[in-house]
Design an enzyme around this catalytic site. Structure first.
Site, mmCIF file in Angstrom:
data_model
loop_
_atom_site.group_PDB
_atom_site.id
_atom_site.type_symbol
_atom_site.label_atom_id
_atom_site.label_comp_id
_atom_site.label_asym_id
_atom_site.label_seq_id
_atom_site.Cartn_x
_atom_site.Cartn_y
_atom_site.Cartn_z
ATOM 1 C CB THR A 137 41.893 -58.156 48.384
ATOM 2 O OG1 THR A 137 43.309 -58.128 48.299
ATOM 3 C CG2 THR A 137 41.462 -56.949 49.206
ATOM 4 C CG ASP A 138 46.370 -61.081 49.531
ATOM 5 O OD1 ASP A 138 46.085 -60.032 48.912
ATOM 6 O OD2 ASP A 138 47.321 -61.820 49.193
ATOM 7 C CD GLU A 139 46.344 -55.594 47.443
ATOM 8 O OE1 GLU A 139 46.539 -54.397 47.675
ATOM 9 O OE2 GLU A 139 46.385 -56.094 46.307
ATOM 10 C CE1 TYR A 163 40.816 -53.239 45.838
ATOM 11 C CE2 TYR A 163 42.929 -54.131 46.539
ATOM 12 C CZ TYR A 163 41.651 -54.323 46.051
ATOM 13 O OH TYR A 163 41.201 -55.592 45.786
ATOM 14 C CE LYS A 167 37.468 -55.852 48.036
ATOM 15 N NZ LYS A 167 36.292 -56.155 47.154
HETATM 16 P P1 NAD Z 1 38.077 -55.320 37.978
HETATM 17 O O1 NAD Z 1 38.536 -53.936 38.292
HETATM 18 O O2 NAD Z 1 38.656 -56.032 36.801
HETATM 19 O O3 NAD Z 1 36.486 -55.320 37.753
HETATM 20 C C1 NAD Z 1 35.607 -54.621 38.579
HETATM 21 C C2 NAD Z 1 34.230 -54.608 37.923
HETATM 22 O O4 NAD Z 1 33.320 -53.920 38.781
HETATM 23 C C3 NAD Z 1 34.196 -53.902 36.570
HETATM 24 O O5 NAD Z 1 33.464 -54.664 35.646
HETATM 25 C C4 NAD Z 1 33.499 -52.581 36.876
HETATM 26 O O6 NAD Z 1 32.782 -52.053 35.762
HETATM 27 C C5 NAD Z 1 32.570 -52.997 38.001
HETATM 28 N N1 NAD Z 1 32.203 -51.858 38.870
HETATM 29 C C6 NAD Z 1 33.033 -50.929 39.405
HETATM 30 N N2 NAD Z 1 32.314 -50.042 40.128
HETATM 31 C C7 NAD Z 1 31.020 -50.443 40.064
HETATM 32 C C8 NAD Z 1 29.813 -49.951 40.634
HETATM 33 N N3 NAD Z 1 29.789 -48.844 41.409
HETATM 34 N N4 NAD Z 1 28.662 -50.628 40.378
HETATM 35 C C9 NAD Z 1 28.664 -51.729 39.588
HETATM 36 N N5 NAD Z 1 29.776 -52.221 39.016
HETATM 37 C C10 NAD Z 1 30.943 -51.599 39.258
HETATM 38 O O7 NAD Z 1 38.281 -56.143 39.318
HETATM 39 P P2 NAD Z 1 38.708 -57.681 39.520
HETATM 40 O O8 NAD Z 1 40.183 -57.764 39.461
HETATM 41 O O9 NAD Z 1 37.871 -58.527 38.653
HETATM 42 O O10 NAD Z 1 38.281 -57.875 41.035
HETATM 43 C C11 NAD Z 1 36.961 -58.317 41.373
HETATM 44 C C12 NAD Z 1 36.847 -58.394 42.881
HETATM 45 O O11 NAD Z 1 37.825 -59.291 43.402
HETATM 46 C C13 NAD Z 1 37.098 -57.048 43.586
HETATM 47 O O12 NAD Z 1 36.177 -56.940 44.642
HETATM 48 C C14 NAD Z 1 38.523 -57.170 44.104
HETATM 49 O O13 NAD Z 1 38.712 -56.405 45.282
HETATM 50 C C15 NAD Z 1 38.605 -58.662 44.395
HETATM 51 N N6 NAD Z 1 39.962 -59.254 44.285
HETATM 52 C C16 NAD Z 1 40.739 -59.038 43.183
HETATM 53 C C17 NAD Z 1 42.001 -59.636 43.091
HETATM 54 C C18 NAD Z 1 42.873 -59.458 41.870
HETATM 55 O O14 NAD Z 1 44.028 -59.904 41.881
HETATM 56 N N7 NAD Z 1 42.388 -58.885 40.790
HETATM 57 C C19 NAD Z 1 42.464 -60.452 44.134
HETATM 58 C C20 NAD Z 1 41.635 -60.645 45.256
HETATM 59 C C21 NAD Z 1 40.381 -60.051 45.319
HETATM 60 P P1 TYD Z 2 49.396 -55.082 40.903
HETATM 61 O O1 TYD Z 2 49.171 -55.963 39.717
HETATM 62 O O2 TYD Z 2 49.044 -53.642 40.787
HETATM 63 O O3 TYD Z 2 48.672 -55.771 42.147
HETATM 64 P P2 TYD Z 2 48.724 -55.382 43.742
HETATM 65 O O4 TYD Z 2 49.320 -54.050 43.918
HETATM 66 O O5 TYD Z 2 47.264 -55.409 44.064
HETATM 67 O O6 TYD Z 2 49.512 -56.478 44.394
HETATM 68 O O7 TYD Z 2 50.934 -55.162 41.284
HETATM 69 C C1 TYD Z 2 51.558 -56.380 41.625
HETATM 70 C C2 TYD Z 2 52.970 -56.053 42.064
HETATM 71 O O8 TYD Z 2 53.698 -55.538 40.945
HETATM 72 C C3 TYD Z 2 53.026 -54.988 43.140
HETATM 73 O O9 TYD Z 2 54.088 -55.305 44.056
HETATM 74 C C4 TYD Z 2 53.380 -53.717 42.383
HETATM 75 C C5 TYD Z 2 54.215 -54.225 41.223
HETATM 76 N N1 TYD Z 2 54.133 -53.456 39.969
HETATM 77 C C6 TYD Z 2 55.316 -53.025 39.319
HETATM 78 O O10 TYD Z 2 56.434 -53.293 39.795
HETATM 79 N N2 TYD Z 2 55.202 -52.317 38.168
HETATM 80 C C7 TYD Z 2 53.994 -51.998 37.620
HETATM 81 O O11 TYD Z 2 53.957 -51.316 36.560
HETATM 82 C C8 TYD Z 2 52.790 -52.460 38.276
HETATM 83 C C9 TYD Z 2 51.431 -52.151 37.708
HETATM 84 C C10 TYD Z 2 52.919 -53.191 39.445
#
Ligand code: NAD
Ligand code: TYD
Length: 362
Positions: A137-139, A163, A167
């Protein structure tokens, strides 16, 4: 014995992982073994369309379980691992950080160790072809002020939430396994994703569903925090590109060139829901549901990604612009009421109660 044509995906039942697996088969690529623990965020219904497909193997299990991971690698002999599995929600990492350290740090470590043992056993040609793509992630880069340049691959790490810190820890391990052992690891650092199958605890699906049901739309703080949004299918395409063309040991920043303040995202969602599901005549527009609530502790102000490296070196760029991607996403949630009903189980309701009930309205 040589490698097979399969890949091992971890976390493939989650939001991005399931989009990845579906798009992988849509492009008619090789077999997939999906290792997923099915936490609250994992949903086999996302992949229901693959039932009976001989190319697809689902294994319910934990990436921390070294024995299981090792035996899967020896049995399926994948040519690559694409590692999505993680605890992924910042607010949950504030409420209960422990699971983040376990899965994101220890789990990634267990996976890297098993990958290294498997990779070492391969022939020289198979070792050279093997890839471990670590999806991050970019975070990890922390927070930007309004005029700061976007995050590049050389921006120093400065994670602010549990988080992001977990990461960052996993990214450092991935880097070390390349540097020390030569394991062909590639890391992607991507901005916020949105699209089908996202669990409705994250901003965009939460707001779509609350707007649809006439519930308050809880915007943290002043609503001026900025995120760079990327449509999930573009992220999946970037990962496929990195897997196929990326250089081992490199990191690639992936972003949507779509910086938006949260309040603007929420207003746009309100307008789209009004358009697609008009309220009763004379009823207030959904924007009236916007409610400013107590901020997230340590809330990062702005994320922005400089994605020039992946474009320059690998030719990837996003296909979707934010407005069209958001429109598709709102439509998907409106048309998939059964999916929505199934994910809003007890675990979902407990989380909503825990995160929002005690949050002061500003
Ligand atoms: P998500 O929370 O929707 O899914 C995570 C999945 O991992 C789930 O299916 C869960 O059951 C599985 N999981 C959790 N713990 C586990 C374990 N111990 N063993 C096996 N499986 C396990 O997450 P996502 O949004 O699909 O993100 C996927 C990846 O991409 C993550 O690594 C996240 O850090 C990264 N990412 C997400 C975003 C975003 O905006 N969602 C952006 C950048 C990077
Ligand atoms: P989120 O989807 O949780 O992603 P991230 O924190 O990983 O960027 O949140 C996106 C943005 O929206 C973040 O600045 C927090 C804000 N947010 C709200 O304002 N209200 C909410 O209920 C949630 C879940 C997020």
């Amino acid at each position: 014995m040589s490698q097979s044509d399969s890949i091992l995906v971890t976390g493939g039942a989650g939001f991005i992982g399931s989009n990845y697996v579906l798009s992988w088969f849509a492009a008619d690529r090789g077999p997939v073994v999906n290792l997923d623990l099915l936490t609250y965020a994992g949903n086999p219904a996302n992949l229901a369309s693959l039932e009976g497909d001989p190319r697809y193997t689902f294994v319910r299990g934990d990436i921390c379980d070294a024995e299981l991971v090792g035996s899967l690698l020896r049995r399926h002999r994948p040519r690559a691992i694409v590692h999505f599995a993680a605890e992924s929600h910042v607010d949950r990492s504030i409420a209960s950080p422990e699971a983040f350290i376990r899965t994101n740090v220890q789990g990634t470590f267990a996976l890297l160790e098993q990958a290294r043992a498997y990779w070492t056993s391969l022939s020289q040609a198979d070792r050279a072809a093997f890839r471990f793509v670590h999806v991050s992630t970019d975070e990890v880069y922390g927070s930007l002020a309004p005029g700061d340049p976007a995050f590049s691959e050389t921006t120093p790490y400065a994670p602010n939430s549990p988080y992001a810190a977990s990461k960052a820890g996993s990214d450092h391990l991935a880097r070390a396994y390349f540097h020390t052992f030569g394991l062909p690891v590639l890391t992607t650092n991507c901005s916020n994703n949105y699209g089908p199958f996202q669990f409705p605890e994250k901003l965009i699906p939460l707001m779509i569903l609350n707007a649809l049901e006439g519930k308050p739309l809880p915007v943290y703080g002043d609503g001026m925090n900025v995120r760079d949004w990327l449509y999930v299918k573009d992220h999946c395409a970037a990962i496929r590109t990195v897997l196929a063309e990326g250089r081992p040991g490199e990191t690639y920043n992936v972003g949507g060139m779509s910086e938006r303040a949260n309040i603007d995202v929420v207003r746009t969602i309100c307008d789209l829901v009004d358009e697609m599901r008009p309220t009763e005549v004379d009823a207030a527009p959904r924007r009236m549901l916007i409610t400013y609530v107590e901020d997230r502790p340590g809330h990062d102000r702005r994320y922005a990604i400089d994605a020039r490296k992946i474009k320059r070196e690998l030719g990837w760029q996003p296909a979707e612009v934010f407005e069209s991607g958001l429109r598709k996403t709102v439509r998907w949630y409106l048309e998939n009421g059964d999916w929505v009903a199934r994910v809003r189980t007890g675990a979902y309701r407990e989380w909503i109660e825990k995160n929002y009930a005690a949050r002061a309205v500003l």
